[in-house]
Design a protein around this motif. Structure first.
Motif, PDB file in Angstrom:
ATOM      1  N   GLN A 197     -14.566 -81.463 -11.924  1.00  0.00           N
ATOM      2  CA  GLN A 197     -13.249 -81.638 -11.329  1.00  0.00           C
ATOM      3  C   GLN A 197     -13.419 -82.090  -9.880  1.00  0.00           C
ATOM      4  O   GLN A 197     -14.278 -81.593  -9.160  1.00  0.00           O
ATOM      5  N   ARG A 222      -9.711 -68.814   0.397  1.00  0.00           N
ATOM      6  CA  ARG A 222      -9.502 -69.550  -0.845  1.00  0.00           C
ATOM      7  C   ARG A 222     -10.547 -70.649  -0.919  1.00  0.00           C
ATOM      8  O   ARG A 222     -10.560 -71.572  -0.121  1.00  0.00           O
ATOM      9  N   PHE A 272     -10.387 -82.919  -7.803  1.00  0.00           N
ATOM     10  CA  PHE A 272      -9.182 -82.653  -7.036  1.00  0.00           C
ATOM     11  C   PHE A 272      -8.635 -81.292  -7.427  1.00  0.00           C
ATOM     12  O   PHE A 272      -8.658 -80.916  -8.600  1.00  0.00           O
ATOM     13  N   TYR A 273      -8.131 -80.552  -6.435  1.00  0.00           N
ATOM     14  CA  TYR A 273      -7.694 -79.177  -6.664  1.00  0.00           C
ATOM     15  C   TYR A 273      -6.336 -78.938  -6.029  1.00  0.00           C
ATOM     16  O   TYR A 273      -6.155 -79.162  -4.833  1.00  0.00           O
ATOM     17  N   ARG A 274      -5.394 -78.482  -6.835  1.00  0.00           N
ATOM     18  CA  ARG A 274      -4.087 -78.068  -6.320  1.00  0.00           C
ATOM     19  C   ARG A 274      -4.273 -76.726  -5.615  1.00  0.00           C
ATOM     20  O   ARG A 274      -5.224 -75.994  -5.884  1.00  0.00           O
ATOM     21  N   ALA A 275      -3.353 -76.389  -4.731  1.00  0.00           N
ATOM     22  CA  ALA A 275      -3.444 -75.131  -3.976  1.00  0.00           C
ATOM     23  C   ALA A 275      -3.650 -73.935  -4.904  1.00  0.00           C
ATOM     24  O   ALA A 275      -4.466 -73.065  -4.637  1.00  0.00           O
ATOM     25  N   GLU A 276      -2.933 -73.910  -6.018  1.00  0.00           N
ATOM     26  CA  GLU A 276      -3.031 -72.774  -6.939  1.00  0.00           C
ATOM     27  C   GLU A 276      -4.360 -72.726  -7.699  1.00  0.00           C
ATOM     28  O   GLU A 276      -4.675 -71.732  -8.347  1.00  0.00           O
ATOM     29  N   GLU A 277      -5.155 -73.793  -7.613  1.00  0.00           N
ATOM     30  CA  GLU A 277      -6.454 -73.822  -8.293  1.00  0.00           C
ATOM     31  C   GLU A 277      -7.605 -73.332  -7.412  1.00  0.00           C
ATOM     32  O   GLU A 277      -8.722 -73.191  -7.881  1.00  0.00           O
TER      33      GLU A 277
END
Length: 196
Positions: free
Chosen positions: A77, A96, A79-84
């Motif tokens: 992966q 985080r 790219f990471y969304r904030a929730e990931e």
């Protein structure tokens, strides 16, 4: 320390302790904490600080990212969304981690939040590698090798992590930092240490 994602710290610690064939008493002895500390964490009765959890995991040895990633395989992966992002904080300090489950990660990138009064502890941290970061908002007092500075939004830092260091928010606003360290302190089993 059960996060909103439902991560069960107590069960995970118990699983790893048993997988290593250790009693609560033996793990406590190796980690330099009390038997009751291990018991209370496994029952999810207390949320361990990042530094306490790190001491316990070092005794296994298991990295913090491996602890929170569980047994799930990593992937490529990008790219990471904030929730990931994987929360590896203690419920008071928020750390985080980006790409926690990525195999053979060479760098730790962390979105950090220090509420007013937050402190990584009187015991100065020391570990291999280098670390740096940029303060996004608020102010933080950073002490490195006996020298202290208060840094604000836009200011940065970079130092050898083997120098004794500590982070404290002496202000009235939350401090947000984006930091990086290498070797990845939150991925090398038994050697992960950042400033918490």
């Amino acid at each position: 320390m059960q996060e909103e994602s439902g991560f069960d710290v107590g069960s995970r610690l118990r699983q790893l302790r048993l997988a290593n064939g250790l009693s609560q008493r033996e793990l406590a002895k190796r980690a330099g904490v009390t038997n009751s500390t291990i018991s209370l964490i496994e029952q999810n009765s207390v949320s361990p600080s990042v530094s306490s959890l790190k001491k316990i995991l070092d005794a296994l040895p298991v990295s913090i990212s491996t602890f929170f990633a569980g047994d799930e395989p990593g992937g490529a992966q990008m790219f990471y969304r904030a929730e990931e992002l994987t929360e590896i904080g203690d419920g008071h300090l928020s750390f985080r981690l980006v790409a926690a489950r990525r195999p053979e990660r060479q760098l730790s990138i962390i979105h950090e939040r220090y509420p007013p009064g937050a402190d990584t502890g009187e015991e100065m941290l020391e570990h291999d590698g280098e670390e740096g970061g940029v303060i996004v908002s608020g102010e933080i007092e950073i002490t490195v090798n006996g020298e202290s500075r208060v840094l604000g939004a836009g200011d940065g830092y970079y130092f050898e992590s083997r120098l004794p260091h500590r982070f404290r928010n002496l202000g009235k606003e939350e401090c947000v930092i984006v930091s990086a360290n290498t070797p990845p302190g939150f991925s090398d089993g038994g050697h992960e240490v950042h400033h918490a």
